[in-house]
Write a protein that holds these residues in place. Structure first.
Motif, PDB file in Angstrom:
ATOM      1  N   ALA A 188      39.190  41.742  41.788  1.00  0.00           N
ATOM      2  CA  ALA A 188      38.859  42.592  40.384  1.00  0.00           C
ATOM      3  C   ALA A 188      39.558  43.963  40.778  1.00  0.00           C
ATOM      4  O   ALA A 188      39.808  44.542  41.705  1.00  0.00           O
ATOM      5  CB  ALA A 188      37.464  42.783  40.355  1.00  0.00           C
ATOM      6  N   GLY A 189      39.937  44.608  39.554  1.00  0.00           N
ATOM      7  CA  GLY A 189      40.391  45.977  39.356  1.00  0.00           C
ATOM      8  C   GLY A 189      39.897  46.638  38.285  1.00  0.00           C
ATOM      9  O   GLY A 189      39.398  46.033  37.375  1.00  0.00           O
ATOM     10  N   ALA A 190      40.056  48.166  38.440  1.00  0.00           N
ATOM     11  CA  ALA A 190      39.442  48.962  37.343  1.00  0.00           C
ATOM     12  C   ALA A 190      40.304  50.089  37.295  1.00  0.00           C
ATOM     13  O   ALA A 190      40.788  50.677  38.436  1.00  0.00           O
ATOM     14  CB  ALA A 190      38.016  48.969  37.364  1.00  0.00           C
ATOM     15  N   ARG A 191      40.584  50.618  36.160  1.00  0.00           N
ATOM     16  CA  ARG A 191      41.082  51.948  36.062  1.00  0.00           C
ATOM     17  C   ARG A 191      40.658  52.818  34.950  1.00  0.00           C
ATOM     18  O   ARG A 191      40.301  52.110  33.953  1.00  0.00           O
ATOM     19  CB  ARG A 191      42.551  51.684  35.787  1.00  0.00           C
ATOM     20  N   LEU A 192      40.739  54.045  35.010  1.00  0.00           N
ATOM     21  CA  LEU A 192      40.478  54.760  33.838  1.00  0.00           C
ATOM     22  C   LEU A 192      41.861  54.917  32.859  1.00  0.00           C
ATOM     23  O   LEU A 192      42.822  55.054  33.414  1.00  0.00           O
ATOM     24  CB  LEU A 192      40.141  56.210  34.430  1.00  0.00           C
ATOM     25  N   CYS A 193      41.521  54.783  31.670  1.00  0.00           N
ATOM     26  CA  CYS A 193      42.727  54.707  30.740  1.00  0.00           C
ATOM     27  C   CYS A 193      42.993  56.477  30.221  1.00  0.00           C
ATOM     28  O   CYS A 193      41.920  56.945  29.722  1.00  0.00           O
ATOM     29  CB  CYS A 193      42.346  53.997  29.637  1.00  0.00           C
ATOM     30  N   LYS A 194      43.950  56.713  30.531  1.00  0.00           N
ATOM     31  CA  LYS A 194      44.359  58.095  30.091  1.00  0.00           C
ATOM     32  C   LYS A 194      44.750  57.911  28.343  1.00  0.00           C
ATOM     33  O   LYS A 194      45.348  56.746  28.092  1.00  0.00           O
ATOM     34  CB  LYS A 194      45.806  58.793  30.872  1.00  0.00           C
ATOM     35  N   LYS A 195      44.657  59.175  27.717  1.00  0.00           N
ATOM     36  CA  LYS A 195      44.963  59.074  26.460  1.00  0.00           C
ATOM     37  C   LYS A 195      46.331  58.566  26.148  1.00  0.00           C
ATOM     38  O   LYS A 195      47.464  58.722  26.872  1.00  0.00           O
ATOM     39  CB  LYS A 195      44.772  60.399  25.641  1.00  0.00           C
ATOM     40  N   ASP A 196      46.466  57.656  25.235  1.00  0.00           N
ATOM     41  CA  ASP A 196      47.818  56.930  24.863  1.00  0.00           C
ATOM     42  C   ASP A 196      48.818  56.479  26.064  1.00  0.00           C
ATOM     43  O   ASP A 196      50.009  56.583  26.076  1.00  0.00           O
ATOM     44  CB  ASP A 196      48.777  58.001  23.935  1.00  0.00           C
ATOM     45  N   SER A 197      48.258  56.128  27.111  1.00  0.00           N
ATOM     46  CA  SER A 197      48.725  55.566  28.347  1.00  0.00           C
ATOM     47  C   SER A 197      48.616  54.048  28.204  1.00  0.00           C
ATOM     48  O   SER A 197      47.512  53.404  28.471  1.00  0.00           O
ATOM     49  CB  SER A 197      48.211  56.063  29.496  1.00  0.00           C
ATOM     50  N   LEU A 198      49.904  53.551  27.786  1.00  0.00           N
ATOM     51  CA  LEU A 198      49.822  51.826  28.240  1.00  0.00           C
ATOM     52  C   LEU A 198      50.110  51.600  29.633  1.00  0.00           C
ATOM     53  O   LEU A 198      49.799  50.275  29.781  1.00  0.00           O
ATOM     54  CB  LEU A 198      51.170  51.314  27.083  1.00  0.00           C
ATOM     55  N   ASN A 199      50.519  52.480  30.326  1.00  0.00           N
ATOM     56  CA  ASN A 199      50.879  52.124  31.720  1.00  0.00           C
ATOM     57  C   ASN A 199      49.702  51.482  32.485  1.00  0.00           C
ATOM     58  O   ASN A 199      49.634  50.538  33.427  1.00  0.00           O
ATOM     59  CB  ASN A 199      51.501  53.179  32.549  1.00  0.00           C
ATOM     60  N   ASP A 200      48.457  52.001  32.197  1.00  0.00           N
ATOM     61  CA  ASP A 200      47.032  51.427  32.650  1.00  0.00           C
ATOM     62  C   ASP A 200      47.196  50.157  32.732  1.00  0.00           C
ATOM     63  O   ASP A 200      46.522  49.605  33.613  1.00  0.00           O
ATOM     64  CB  ASP A 200      46.173  52.348  32.223  1.00  0.00           C
ATOM     65  N   PHE A 201      47.186  49.528  31.537  1.00  0.00           N
ATOM     66  CA  PHE A 201      47.293  47.975  31.600  1.00  0.00           C
ATOM     67  C   PHE A 201      48.108  47.110  32.554  1.00  0.00           C
ATOM     68  O   PHE A 201      47.625  46.026  33.269  1.00  0.00           O
ATOM     69  CB  PHE A 201      47.315  47.453  30.234  1.00  0.00           C
ATOM     70  N   ALA A 202      49.426  47.669  32.773  1.00  0.00           N
ATOM     71  CA  ALA A 202      50.280  47.172  33.796  1.00  0.00           C
ATOM     72  C   ALA A 202      49.628  47.278  35.221  1.00  0.00           C
ATOM     73  O   ALA A 202      49.665  46.747  35.923  1.00  0.00           O
ATOM     74  CB  ALA A 202      51.536  47.298  33.384  1.00  0.00           C
ATOM     75  N   LEU A 203      49.263  48.675  35.487  1.00  0.00           N
ATOM     76  CA  LEU A 203      48.888  49.096  36.716  1.00  0.00           C
ATOM     77  C   LEU A 203      47.481  48.287  37.241  1.00  0.00           C
ATOM     78  O   LEU A 203      47.669  48.355  38.571  1.00  0.00           O
ATOM     79  CB  LEU A 203      48.681  50.488  36.884  1.00  0.00           C
ATOM     80  N   VAL A 204      46.720  48.183  36.270  1.00  0.00           N
ATOM     81  CA  VAL A 204      45.502  47.543  36.689  1.00  0.00           C
ATOM     82  C   VAL A 204      45.582  45.836  37.192  1.00  0.00           C
ATOM     83  O   VAL A 204      45.148  45.607  38.120  1.00  0.00           O
ATOM     84  CB  VAL A 204      44.312  47.304  35.629  1.00  0.00           C
ATOM     85  N   VAL A 205      46.801  45.504  36.526  1.00  0.00           N
ATOM     86  CA  VAL A 205      47.341  43.986  37.145  1.00  0.00           C
ATOM     87  C   VAL A 205      47.894  44.142  38.498  1.00  0.00           C
ATOM     88  O   VAL A 205      47.516  43.436  39.335  1.00  0.00           O
ATOM     89  CB  VAL A 205      48.117  43.469  35.908  1.00  0.00           C
ATOM     90  N   LEU A 206      48.703  45.087  38.683  1.00  0.00           N
ATOM     91  CA  LEU A 206      49.528  45.378  39.844  1.00  0.00           C
ATOM     92  C   LEU A 206      48.285  45.694  40.867  1.00  0.00           C
ATOM     93  O   LEU A 206      48.533  45.149  42.099  1.00  0.00           O
ATOM     94  CB  LEU A 206      50.343  46.529  39.694  1.00  0.00           C
ATOM     95  N   GLU A 207      47.430  46.505  40.845  1.00  0.00           N
ATOM     96  CA  GLU A 207      46.255  46.540  41.569  1.00  0.00           C
ATOM     97  C   GLU A 207      45.460  45.404  42.186  1.00  0.00           C
ATOM     98  O   GLU A 207      45.287  45.221  43.487  1.00  0.00           O
ATOM     99  CB  GLU A 207      45.142  47.289  40.813  1.00  0.00           C
ATOM    100  N   ILE A 208      45.518  44.317  41.387  1.00  0.00           N
ATOM    101  CA  ILE A 208      44.833  43.070  41.693  1.00  0.00           C
ATOM    102  C   ILE A 208      45.768  42.248  42.345  1.00  0.00           C
ATOM    103  O   ILE A 208      45.343  41.842  43.757  1.00  0.00           O
ATOM    104  CB  ILE A 208      44.367  42.446  40.271  1.00  0.00           C
ATOM    105  N   ILE A 209      47.043  42.177  41.926  1.00  0.00           N
ATOM    106  CA  ILE A 209      48.028  41.268  42.934  1.00  0.00           C
ATOM    107  C   ILE A 209      48.359  41.875  44.141  1.00  0.00           C
ATOM    108  O   ILE A 209      48.466  41.233  45.070  1.00  0.00           O
ATOM    109  CB  ILE A 209      49.215  41.016  42.161  1.00  0.00           C
ATOM    110  N   ASN A 210      48.114  43.070  44.406  1.00  0.00           N
ATOM    111  CA  ASN A 210      48.318  43.853  45.667  1.00  0.00           C
ATOM    112  C   ASN A 210      47.568  43.694  46.548  1.00  0.00           C
ATOM    113  O   ASN A 210      47.529  44.275  47.617  1.00  0.00           O
ATOM    114  CB  ASN A 210      48.982  45.326  45.319  1.00  0.00           C
ATOM    115  N   LYS A 211      46.101  43.225  46.134  1.00  0.00           N
ATOM    116  CA  LYS A 211      45.144  42.955  47.072  1.00  0.00           C
ATOM    117  C   LYS A 211      44.955  41.437  47.513  1.00  0.00           C
ATOM    118  O   LYS A 211      44.141  41.112  48.278  1.00  0.00           O
ATOM    119  CB  LYS A 211      43.750  43.464  46.468  1.00  0.00           C
ATOM    120  N   ILE A 212      45.779  40.445  46.792  1.00  0.00           N
ATOM    121  CA  ILE A 212      45.529  39.212  46.985  1.00  0.00           C
ATOM    122  C   ILE A 212      46.283  38.822  48.181  1.00  0.00           C
ATOM    123  O   ILE A 212      47.398  39.064  48.181  1.00  0.00           O
ATOM    124  CB  ILE A 212      45.795  38.322  45.721  1.00  0.00           C
TER     125      ILE A 212
END
Length: 212
Positions: A188-212
């Motif tokens: 599992a992964g979680a991130r705080l979403c900054k205003k108008d930031s689409l990067n967070d949705f890509a970064l939460v995916v990378l957070e997960i794969i980098n732990k598997i």
């Protein structure tokens, strides 16, 4: 058998838990428990609390392996300094996917999204298309990121993703999985979403794969 809502409420009301989602199979058996919590308790203790609370209220003994926890700290008033601490159930291999760029191109009818990743010096690219008026364009970002990762790890997938409200802050929480030694491993992964930031949705995916 207790209602699904009753079990959700039991877990959601545990100290330190902000939200919980329980996934059931066709027979009504709990197969996945996803929890967003603060860092007031160690994750392992929280897993034991969840196991005990469910057993005490329903008589059902769960397998701890079905519990995924993402812990978040909002100790600072500055969102950029907030910390997310996903629970790691075991040692991980340590993939090193990094986000290089996220590009969006809009026309009158569609939005083209391209995500470029770096993996040990190798450039990986994934893309997706969504209707320009679709409010859930973040899913296209997730799809693009997963497509890039699959160039290296074909078995990787995102099983659950959702935006949650925490006070005045939005949080994106996700669960992904991949085959490891012939068995599907989930993180599992979680991130705080900054205003108008689409990067967070890509970064939460990378957070997960980098732990598997």
């Amino acid at each position: 058998m207790p209602s699904k809502l009753a079990v959700d409420n039991v877990v959601s009301k545990l100290p330190g838990v902000h939200s919980a989602r329980i996934v059931y199979d066709e027979s009504g058996e709990m197969v996945e428990i996803h929890v967003l919590a603060d860092i007031t308790k160690p994750a392992k203790q929280l897993v034991r609390d969840i196991e005990t609370a469910i057993y005490a209220s329903t008589g059902i003994k769960i397998d701890r392996k079905i519990v995924s926890i993402a812990q978040i700290s909002l100790d600072s008033n500055d969102e950029d300094e907030a910390v997310v601490r996903p629970y790691q159930k075991e040692e991980v291999q340590g993939y090193n996917f990094q986000l290089t760029s996220l590009e969006t191109r809009a026309t009158t009818r569609r939005l083209d999204i391209t995500v470029v990743l770096d993996y040990d010096g190798k450039e990986l690219e994934g893309s997706s298309i969504v209707d320009v008026g679709d409010d859930e364009k973040y899913m296209a970002i997730v799809e693009s990121t997963v497509a890039a990762i699959r160039e290296v790890i074909p078995s990787f997938r995102i099983e659950f993703i959702e935006k949650l409200e925490y006070g005045m802050t939005e949080i994106v929480m996700a669960v992904g999985s991949s085959l490891v030694n012939g068995k599907r491993k989930r993180e599992a992964g979680a991130r705080l979403c900054k205003k108008d930031s689409l990067n967070d949705f890509a970064l939460v995916v990378l957070e997960i794969i980098n732990k598997i």
